[in-house]
Design a protein around this motif. Structure first.
Motif, PDB file in Angstrom:
ATOM      1  N   ARG A  44       6.208   7.785 -10.012  1.00  0.00           N
ATOM      2  CA  ARG A  44       5.516   6.638  -9.424  1.00  0.00           C
ATOM      3  C   ARG A  44       6.202   6.221  -8.133  1.00  0.00           C
ATOM      4  N   ARG A  45       5.380   5.853  -7.154  1.00  0.00           N
ATOM      5  CA  ARG A  45       5.879   5.309  -5.897  1.00  0.00           C
ATOM      6  C   ARG A  45       5.072   4.053  -5.591  1.00  0.00           C
ATOM      7  N   TYR A  46       5.776   2.941  -5.469  1.00  0.00           N
ATOM      8  CA  TYR A  46       5.143   1.645  -5.264  1.00  0.00           C
ATOM      9  C   TYR A  46       5.181   1.249  -3.797  1.00  0.00           C
ATOM     10  N   SER A  47       4.120   0.583  -3.356  1.00  0.00           N
ATOM     11  CA  SER A  47       4.039   0.066  -1.994  1.00  0.00           C
ATOM     12  C   SER A  47       4.392  -1.425  -2.002  1.00  0.00           C
ATOM     13  N   LEU A  48       4.525  -1.991  -0.822  1.00  0.00           N
ATOM     14  CA  LEU A  48       4.766  -3.434  -0.739  1.00  0.00           C
ATOM     15  C   LEU A  48       3.580  -4.202  -1.329  1.00  0.00           C
ATOM     16  N   ARG A  49       2.369  -3.685  -1.140  1.00  0.00           N
ATOM     17  CA  ARG A  49       1.182  -4.336  -1.713  1.00  0.00           C
ATOM     18  C   ARG A  49       1.244  -4.288  -3.245  1.00  0.00           C
ATOM     19  N   ASP A  50       1.698  -3.148  -3.802  1.00  0.00           N
ATOM     20  CA  ASP A  50       1.850  -3.048  -5.259  1.00  0.00           C
ATOM     21  C   ASP A  50       2.848  -4.084  -5.768  1.00  0.00           C
ATOM     22  N   ILE A  51       3.944  -4.239  -5.057  1.00  0.00           N
ATOM     23  CA  ILE A  51       4.979  -5.192  -5.469  1.00  0.00           C
ATOM     24  C   ILE A  51       4.440  -6.625  -5.398  1.00  0.00           C
ATOM     25  N   ALA A  52       3.665  -6.927  -4.354  1.00  0.00           N
ATOM     26  CA  ALA A  52       3.039  -8.256  -4.254  1.00  0.00           C
ATOM     27  C   ALA A  52       2.083  -8.462  -5.432  1.00  0.00           C
ATOM     28  N   ASN A  53       1.331  -7.422  -5.797  1.00  0.00           N
ATOM     29  CA  ASN A  53       0.428  -7.524  -6.951  1.00  0.00           C
ATOM     30  C   ASN A  53       1.203  -7.733  -8.243  1.00  0.00           C
ATOM     31  N   LEU A  54       2.336  -7.053  -8.386  1.00  0.00           N
ATOM     32  CA  LEU A  54       3.168  -7.231  -9.574  1.00  0.00           C
ATOM     33  C   LEU A  54       3.665  -8.674  -9.682  1.00  0.00           C
ATOM     34  N   ARG A  55       4.067  -9.240  -8.555  1.00  0.00           N
ATOM     35  CA  ARG A  55       4.518 -10.637  -8.556  1.00  0.00           C
ATOM     36  C   ARG A  55       3.368 -11.576  -8.929  1.00  0.00           C
TER      37      ARG A  55
END
Length: 143
Positions: A44-55
């Motif tokens: 898995r490779r996460y983007s900044l958008r993915d991290i914002a979605n996780l938050r």
């Protein structure tokens, strides 16, 4: 500069940035709540958008008490709204007064009408003007 959508962070870094355990990220991926990109080895490779979605998932879960099914639906609807807003802005650029005229071709795609192909059409009462069998969006001019 790296795009917000570029999948660059491995799961351990993404988990730390999101303030979660890596196993939680794996669970969200399995449930389709946040779906990261994949590296060649399927990691898995996460983007900044993915991290914002996780938050946002964490905020909705902890602060608002929303279950994961509800969160998944909220995120999907927000994505649809963003897509529709982009489409409206794209179409608005064509439809603004003094801008280009466009039509929909038989497949439904938006096509700009060249000045040389434009013609003045007087619509019959209750009918819309046409361009080669396609509907032209128009605004009536005040008389």
């Amino acid at each position: 500069m790296v795009s917000d959508d570029a999948p660059v962070y491995v799961i351990s870094v993404a988990a730390e940035l999101a303030g979660m355990h890596p196993q939680t990220l794996r669970q969200y991926d399995r449930l389709g709540i946040v779906s990261p990109g994949r590296a060649r080895g399927r990691g898995r490779r996460y983007s900044l958008r993915d991290i914002a979605n996780l938050r946002e998932v964490q905020r909705l879960s902890h602060d608002e008490g929303i279950n994961l099914a509800g969160i998944k639906r909220i995120l999907a609807l927000e994505g649809e709204v963003e897509q529709l807003m982009r489409q409206v802005e794209y179409l608005r650029a064509f439809a603004e007064p003094g801008r280009r005229i466009f039509t929909a071709d038989p497949t439904g795609d938006v096509v700009a009408v060249r000045r040389s192909e434009r013609r003045t059409v007087r619509p019959v009462r209750g009918e819309l003007p046409s361009h080669r069998g396609s509907l032209i969006l128009w605004r009536p001019t005040p008389r």
